[in-house]
Design a protein around this motif. Structure first.
Motif, PDB file in Angstrom:
ATOM      1  N   THR A 109      47.360   4.855   7.761  1.00  0.00           N
ATOM      2  CA  THR A 109      46.867   3.945   6.728  1.00  0.00           C
ATOM      3  C   THR A 109      47.926   2.921   6.369  1.00  0.00           C
ATOM      4  O   THR A 109      49.095   3.279   6.158  1.00  0.00           O
ATOM      5  CB  THR A 109      46.462   4.725   5.464  1.00  0.00           C
ATOM      6  N   ALA A 110      47.526   1.650   6.281  1.00  0.00           N
ATOM      7  CA  ALA A 110      48.455   0.597   5.875  1.00  0.00           C
ATOM      8  C   ALA A 110      48.891   0.838   4.428  1.00  0.00           C
ATOM      9  O   ALA A 110      48.074   1.196   3.575  1.00  0.00           O
ATOM     10  CB  ALA A 110      47.795  -0.767   6.003  1.00  0.00           C
ATOM     11  N   PRO A 111      50.168   0.676   4.116  1.00  0.00           N
ATOM     12  CA  PRO A 111      50.683   0.989   2.780  1.00  0.00           C
ATOM     13  C   PRO A 111      50.309  -0.053   1.729  1.00  0.00           C
ATOM     14  O   PRO A 111      50.028  -1.211   2.057  1.00  0.00           O
ATOM     15  CB  PRO A 111      52.190   1.014   3.000  1.00  0.00           C
ATOM     16  N   THR A 112      50.326   0.385   0.476  1.00  0.00           N
ATOM     17  CA  THR A 112      50.038  -0.511  -0.652  1.00  0.00           C
ATOM     18  C   THR A 112      51.190  -0.551  -1.653  1.00  0.00           C
ATOM     19  O   THR A 112      51.171  -1.357  -2.575  1.00  0.00           O
ATOM     20  CB  THR A 112      48.763  -0.061  -1.379  1.00  0.00           C
ATOM     21  N   ASP A 113      52.178   0.314  -1.489  1.00  0.00           N
ATOM     22  CA  ASP A 113      53.353   0.345  -2.360  1.00  0.00           C
ATOM     23  C   ASP A 113      54.463   1.071  -1.612  1.00  0.00           C
ATOM     24  O   ASP A 113      54.265   1.546  -0.475  1.00  0.00           O
ATOM     25  CB  ASP A 113      53.039   1.022  -3.696  1.00  0.00           C
ATOM     26  N   PHE A 114      55.630   1.199  -2.237  1.00  0.00           N
ATOM     27  CA  PHE A 114      56.753   1.784  -1.508  1.00  0.00           C
ATOM     28  C   PHE A 114      56.529   3.259  -1.182  1.00  0.00           C
ATOM     29  O   PHE A 114      56.874   3.715  -0.078  1.00  0.00           O
ATOM     30  CB  PHE A 114      58.056   1.638  -2.297  1.00  0.00           C
ATOM     31  N   ASP A 115      55.963   3.998  -2.100  1.00  0.00           N
ATOM     32  CA  ASP A 115      55.762   5.430  -1.851  1.00  0.00           C
ATOM     33  C   ASP A 115      54.859   5.665  -0.639  1.00  0.00           C
ATOM     34  O   ASP A 115      55.152   6.507   0.224  1.00  0.00           O
ATOM     35  CB  ASP A 115      55.161   6.104  -3.086  1.00  0.00           C
ATOM     36  N   THR A 116      53.749   4.907  -0.562  1.00  0.00           N
ATOM     37  CA  THR A 116      52.842   5.084   0.579  1.00  0.00           C
ATOM     38  C   THR A 116      53.460   4.529   1.861  1.00  0.00           C
ATOM     39  O   THR A 116      53.152   5.016   2.961  1.00  0.00           O
ATOM     40  CB  THR A 116      51.485   4.403   0.318  1.00  0.00           C
ATOM     41  N   TRP A 117      54.326   3.528   1.740  1.00  0.00           N
ATOM     42  CA  TRP A 117      54.993   2.983   2.921  1.00  0.00           C
ATOM     43  C   TRP A 117      55.975   4.004   3.510  1.00  0.00           C
ATOM     44  O   TRP A 117      55.983   4.256   4.709  1.00  0.00           O
ATOM     45  CB  TRP A 117      55.711   1.676   2.586  1.00  0.00           C
ATOM     46  N   LEU A 118      56.786   4.597   2.645  1.00  0.00           N
ATOM     47  CA  LEU A 118      57.739   5.586   3.137  1.00  0.00           C
ATOM     48  C   LEU A 118      57.009   6.796   3.742  1.00  0.00           C
ATOM     49  O   LEU A 118      57.396   7.295   4.808  1.00  0.00           O
ATOM     50  CB  LEU A 118      58.659   6.045   2.002  1.00  0.00           C
ATOM     51  N   SER A 119      55.941   7.212   3.091  1.00  0.00           N
ATOM     52  CA  SER A 119      55.146   8.327   3.632  1.00  0.00           C
ATOM     53  C   SER A 119      54.557   7.980   4.980  1.00  0.00           C
ATOM     54  O   SER A 119      54.516   8.806   5.901  1.00  0.00           O
ATOM     55  CB  SER A 119      54.030   8.699   2.656  1.00  0.00           C
TER      56      SER A 119
END
Length: 465
Positions: free
Chosen positions: A195-205
Motif C-alpha cells: 500500500t502506498a503510504p500516507t504518513d511517515f508511520d505507514t511509509w516506514l512500515s
C-alpha cells in the motif's frame, strides 16, 4: 515622268516613317501609364518619388530566446516557438538552447548583450543573482493586465503565485510547476499487495514490509547529489512539521529556527530509516542516473525525484512499469501531505533588444492549450490552475492523478520557498552546502540526528555573526 514618280515615293516613305514614330510614342506613353498604375496598386516600385511602401503589421526584428534543456527535453519549446513564429512571420527567432546553455550564454549577460527571453532553470542559473545585478526587467505593470482566455487575470491563475519582491515588483513568471516527492511502481505494489503510504508511520512500515518480502533496501537516493534528499525529503518534512516560514528560516540560516524542536523531530525520522536498514547502503556512490536506473530495475522501491523522472528515463523504463507518485510522506498521521513547489520561471532581460516581442511571447505561452501540450511532451505540469488533463489521452495516467492532487487543497498542502534577497542568498548557499555534507554522514549512519542538528545550529550561528 520618272522624276515625278520618284518624288511620290519619297513623300510616301516620309509619311510612313512619321506614322511609325507616332505609334512608338503612343506605345511608350501607354507603358509609362501601366507602370504608374502598377505602383499605385502595391506592385514593384520603380520611382521612389511616386508612393510610400506599405507598412507590415505584427512584430518584426529579432527575438532571442534562451532555454535550458534537461529532463523535460525541448519538444514543447520547439512547438510554442514554431507557433509563435507562424503568428509573427516577420519576426526572426533565434534559439539558444542546450544542457550547458547557461554557461555558454554567460558572457552575453556579463557584457550587457543578453537574449530577450530567458527560461531560468538548470545549472548556472540563479534568479536571485540576476535580479540583484539588474539583469531582469520589472514586468509588474505588463503582467497585471494579462488575462486568460476565460477572462481570469493571469496572476490569479497560477498554482504557485508569481513572486513579488522589492515592494511588489515582479521580475519573472512561474512557468513550470515541478516538485519533489516519492516515486514507486504502482503495478509492482498492486501485484504484491503493498500500500502506498500516507504518513511517515505507514511509509516506514511499508519499507520494512518490502524489505522482508524482497530482501532489497527499499529506499534509494543519490549520494553524489545530496540535494535530492534535501529537496525530496527534508524540505517537505520541515514544512509539514513547522510551516512555510519555518522552512524558509531554516534555509536562510535563522539560528532560532535551527534550535526549534521540530528540526530534531524530523531528523529522528531520518535516523529511524537508517536504523531500520531500509536505505540502500551503496547510495553514496550513485549519481542521479544510476539511482534512477536501480529504481526502475526494482533494486529499490522508493526514490525521491522531481516530475522529470518519467520523461528523463523513458528510454530505460520497463514496459510494464507504472509510475506512482506521492508527496513525501514525512508528515505525522492525521496531518496533510506536504508539497514544496520547485518552480521554474521565465523572464525578460532588462537589456532586451526587442522587449515588445519578448512580452508578447510570454503572453502567448500562458494558455490552456500550451499547458496541455506541456503535459503531453514533458510528463510534467505547467503552473496553471484548473487545467483538466483527464480527457487528454496523450497525458500519462500518473500525471493526471498528480494534477488532480495538486489542484485539491484538501488533499495536499503547498508550502512555498521564497526567493531570498541578495544577502540571504549567500547564507542560503552556505547552509545548503552544509546540509548536503551532513546528510550523507547521517544516511551512512556515521552521525546521529542530534549531531546533525548541533552542526547545523553552529553553522547558522557562524553565518549570522
Amino acid at each position: 515622268m520618272n522624276r515625278k514618280k520618284g518624288m511620290k515615293q519619297f513623300w510616301l516613305l516620309f509619311a510612313l516613317v512619321g506614322l511609325l514614330m507616332l505609334l512608338a510614342a503612343c506605345s511608350d506613353d501607354d507603358t509609362k501609364k501601366d507602370v504608374a498604375s502598377e505602383n499605385d496598386s502595391g506592385g514593384t516600385k520603380t520611382d521612389s518619388t511616386t508612393t510610400e511602401p506599405a507598412k507590415e503589421d505584427g512584430l518584426s526584428g529579432k527575438l532571442e530566446i534562451q532555454y535550458f534543456v534537461g529532463g523535460y527535453g525541448d519538444e514543447w519549446w520547439k512547438r510554442v516557438i514554431g507557433d509563435f513564429k507562424k503568428e509573427h512571420p516577420n519576426l526572426e527567432i533565434i534559439e539558444h538552447a542546450g544542457p550547458n546553455i547557461n554557461t555558454e550564454m554567460n558572457t552575453r549577460w556579463i557584457s550587457n548583450s543578453p537574449p530577450d527571453v530567458v527560461y531560468i532553470d538548470g545549472a548556472g542559473s540563479n534568479e536571485t543573482q540576476m535580479i540583484a545585478e539588474g539583469q531582469l526587467m520589472d514586468i509588474s505593470d505588463f503582467v497585471k493586465d494579462l488575462k486568460m482566455d476565460d477572462g481570469t487575470p493571469l496572476l490569479e491563475s497560477f498554482i504557485s503565485p508569481a513572486e513579488e519582491i522589492d515592494g511588489g515588483k515582479i521580475y519573472s513568471l512561474p512557468l513550470v510547476f515541478d516538485t519533489w516527492g516519492i516515486w514507486y511502481d504502482a503495478k509492482w505494489f498492486k501485484d504484491n499487495n503493498w500500500t502506498a503510504p500516507t504518513d511517515f508511520d505507514t511509509w516506514l512500515s511499508s519499507m520494512e514490509q518490502i524489505k522482508a518480502d524482497t530482501n532489497i533496501a527499499p529506499f534509494i537516493t543519490t549520494g553524489q547529489h545530496p540535494q535530492y534528499f534535501e529537496r525530496g525529503i527534508l524540505n517537505p518534512a520541515f514544512a509539514a512539521a513547522g510551516g512555510e516560514e519555518f522552512l524558509n528560516d531554516l534555509r536562510n540560516g535563522v539560528v532560532e529556527a535551527w534550535q526549534r524542536p521540530e528540526v530534531l523531530e524530523v531528523m529522528k525520522k531520518v535516523q529511524k530509516m537508517v536504523d531500520a536498514k531500509v536505505v540502500d547502503p551503496g547510495f553514496a556512490a550513485y549519481n542521479h542516473t544510476q539511482s534512477q536506473m536501480n529504481f526502475l530495475l526494482h533494486k529499490n522501491a522508493y526514490i525521491p525525484v522531481g516530475f522529470w523522472l518519467p520523461n528523463e528515463m523513458k528510454n530505460d523504463t520497463p514496459s510494464d512499469l507504472e509510475f506512482g507518485f506521492t508527496p513525501t510522506p514525512m508528515n505525522n498521521p492525521g496531518e496533510p501531505l506536504a508539497l514544496v513547489p520547485d518552480i521554474r520561471t521565465i523572464a525578460v532581460a532588462e537589456k532586451a533588444k526587442n522587449p515588445e516581442a519578448a512580452k508578447a511571447f510570454l503572453e502567448f505561452i500562458f494558455t490552456e492549450q500550451y499547458a496541455q501540450a506541456f503535459a503531453e511532451s514533458t510528463g510534467a505540469i505547467m503552473n496553471l490552475k484548473n487545467v483538466d488533463l483527464s480527457a487528454n489521452t496523450n497525458v500519462p495516467e500518473f500525471l493526471t492523478g498528480i494534477n488532480d492532487m495538486i489542484n485539491n487543497p484538501s488533499a495536499v498542502q503547498l508550502y512555498k520557498r521564497n526567493t531570498p534577497n541578495a544577502e540571504e542568498q549567500k547564507i542560503a548557499v552556505e547552509i545548503t552546502n552544509e546540509i548536503k555534507l551532513q546528510l550523507v554522514e547521517v544516511l551512512l549512519g556515521k552521525k546521529t540526528a542530534e549531531q546533525f542538528v548541533d552542526t547545523m545550529t553552529k553553522k547558522a550561528q557562524e553565518l549570522r555573526k
